[in-house]
Design a protein around this motif. Structure first.
Motif, PDB file in Angstrom:
ATOM      1  N   ALA A  19      -6.439  49.906   3.515  1.00 28.98           N
ATOM      2  CA  ALA A  19      -5.875  48.702   4.796  1.00 28.98           C
ATOM      3  C   ALA A  19      -5.398  47.841   4.844  1.00 28.98           C
ATOM      4  O   ALA A  19      -4.090  47.271   5.655  1.00 28.98           O
ATOM      5  N   ARG A  20      -5.750  47.078   3.691  1.00 26.41           N
ATOM      6  CA  ARG A  20      -4.380  45.452   4.268  1.00 26.41           C
ATOM      7  C   ARG A  20      -3.182  45.859   3.586  1.00 26.41           C
ATOM      8  O   ARG A  20      -2.293  45.056   4.833  1.00 26.41           O
ATOM      9  N   LEU A  21      -2.632  46.277   3.238  1.00 25.13           N
ATOM     10  CA  LEU A  21      -1.308  46.899   2.961  1.00 25.13           C
ATOM     11  C   LEU A  21      -1.149  47.720   4.363  1.00 25.13           C
ATOM     12  O   LEU A  21       0.518  47.402   4.820  1.00 25.13           O
ATOM     13  N   ILE A  22      -1.435  48.620   4.846  1.00 22.14           N
ATOM     14  CA  ILE A  22      -0.922  48.801   6.375  1.00 22.14           C
ATOM     15  C   ILE A  22      -1.161  48.367   7.311  1.00 22.14           C
ATOM     16  O   ILE A  22      -0.015  48.197   7.492  1.00 22.14           O
ATOM     17  N   ASN A  23      -2.051  46.727   7.072  1.00 22.36           N
ATOM     18  CA  ASN A  23      -1.867  46.582   8.287  1.00 22.36           C
ATOM     19  C   ASN A  23      -0.145  45.674   8.480  1.00 22.36           C
ATOM     20  O   ASN A  23       0.058  44.935   8.369  1.00 22.36           O
ATOM     21  N   GLN A  24      -0.330  44.621   7.052  1.00 21.64           N
ATOM     22  CA  GLN A  24       0.805  44.066   6.208  1.00 21.64           C
ATOM     23  C   GLN A  24       1.656  44.919   6.772  1.00 21.64           C
ATOM     24  O   GLN A  24       3.224  43.647   7.347  1.00 21.64           O
ATOM     25  N   TRP A  25       1.916  46.548   6.123  1.00 20.25           N
ATOM     26  CA  TRP A  25       3.519  46.754   6.864  1.00 20.25           C
ATOM     27  C   TRP A  25       3.398  46.464   8.065  1.00 20.25           C
ATOM     28  O   TRP A  25       4.908  47.013   8.642  1.00 20.25           O
ATOM     29  N   ILE A  26       2.469  47.122   9.051  1.00 22.72           N
ATOM     30  CA  ILE A  26       2.579  47.043  10.336  1.00 22.72           C
ATOM     31  C   ILE A  26       3.391  45.731  11.620  1.00 22.72           C
ATOM     32  O   ILE A  26       4.369  45.853  11.669  1.00 22.72           O
ATOM     33  N   LEU A  27       2.641  45.644  10.670  1.00 20.57           N
ATOM     34  CA  LEU A  27       3.110  43.637  10.995  1.00 20.57           C
ATOM     35  C   LEU A  27       4.195  42.997  10.291  1.00 20.57           C
ATOM     36  O   LEU A  27       5.248  42.542  10.995  1.00 20.57           O
ATOM     37  N   SER A  28       4.806  43.553   9.217  1.00 23.74           N
ATOM     38  CA  SER A  28       6.095  43.432   8.413  1.00 23.74           C
ATOM     39  C   SER A  28       7.433  44.012   9.722  1.00 23.74           C
ATOM     40  O   SER A  28       8.184  43.695   9.877  1.00 23.74           O
TER      41      SER A  28
END
Length: 211
Positions: A19-28
């Motif tokens: 979830a942290r990676l998905i959130n970071q990926w989407i924002l990036s």
């Protein structure tokens, strides 16, 4: 303990990490450059606690060492972002008390044979070494990230972080294949995709900056 329960804890930990990676990926992707959201570190702390417990239940020393070493770095990044003080009291208590409770349990109540962790149950020593090396690199990425963030006085995820993520993840994925560990296999297969994408975004940002 029932292995389905053990795997459940492991997958719950990986759910936090994913979830942290998905959130970071989407924002990036939205910003078209690598971002470091606060939620990344909050989920990291929760995931680290759960994954340490999973490592303990699996008698996997490499997992336990990795999560224990990395815990403070997650906490420090929240401080660098100025998000620790305004955090809710329940979250603060959970972050502070969880490692204390776990440490107390390991010291006073655990019947774990620490000597056997270096050989494990039917685990070859070379495999333990492989897993530990992978965890050292994978954990070391956050040591590097911490150093980099302190140098720049802000929380960020630099190029070297993603290179170490990809390298450590590949080694741990190999380790997981030999260990037949579905939690590690699923986590590091998905993680590799995100790591490569972030490297691409950083490279793209560098080219745009030079243009």
């Amino acid at each position: 303990m029932n292995m389905w329960v053990v795997y459940g804890i492991g997958f719950l930990a990986q759910l936090c990490f994913s979830a942290r990676l998905i959130n970071q990926w989407i924002l990036s992707e939205k910003k078209n450059k690598v971002q470091t959201p606060t939620l990344f570190w909050q989920l990291s702390l929760l995931g680290a606690i759960l994954f340490f417990v999973y490592g303990y239940l699996r008698k996997d020393l490499s997992i336990m060492i990795g999560q224990a070493l990395i815990y403070y770095i997650y906490f420090r990044n929240l401080q660098l972002q100025g998000k620790w003080k305004p955090s809710k009291i329940i979250f603060k208590l959970a972050v502070i008390l969880s490692p204390i409770v776990i440490a107390a349990y390991l010291v006073f109540f655990s019947d774990l044979d620490w000597g056997r962790l270096f050989t494990g149950d039917n685990i070859a020593i070379w495999l333990v070494i492989l897993g530990t090396v992978g965890q050292i690199i994978y954990t070391g990425r956050f040591v590097y990230q911490w150093w980099y963030s302190e140098q720049h006085d802000k929380s960020s995820l630099p190029w070297g972080f993603w290179i170490m993520s990809l390298t450590g993840s590949a080694i741990i994925f190999t380790y997981a294949c030999f260990r037949t560990d579905p939690v590690l296999l699923s986590a590091h297969f998905f993680g590799g995709i995100v790591y490569v994408r972030n490297l691409f975004l950083i490279q793209k940002s560098r080219k745009q900056a030079k243009a």
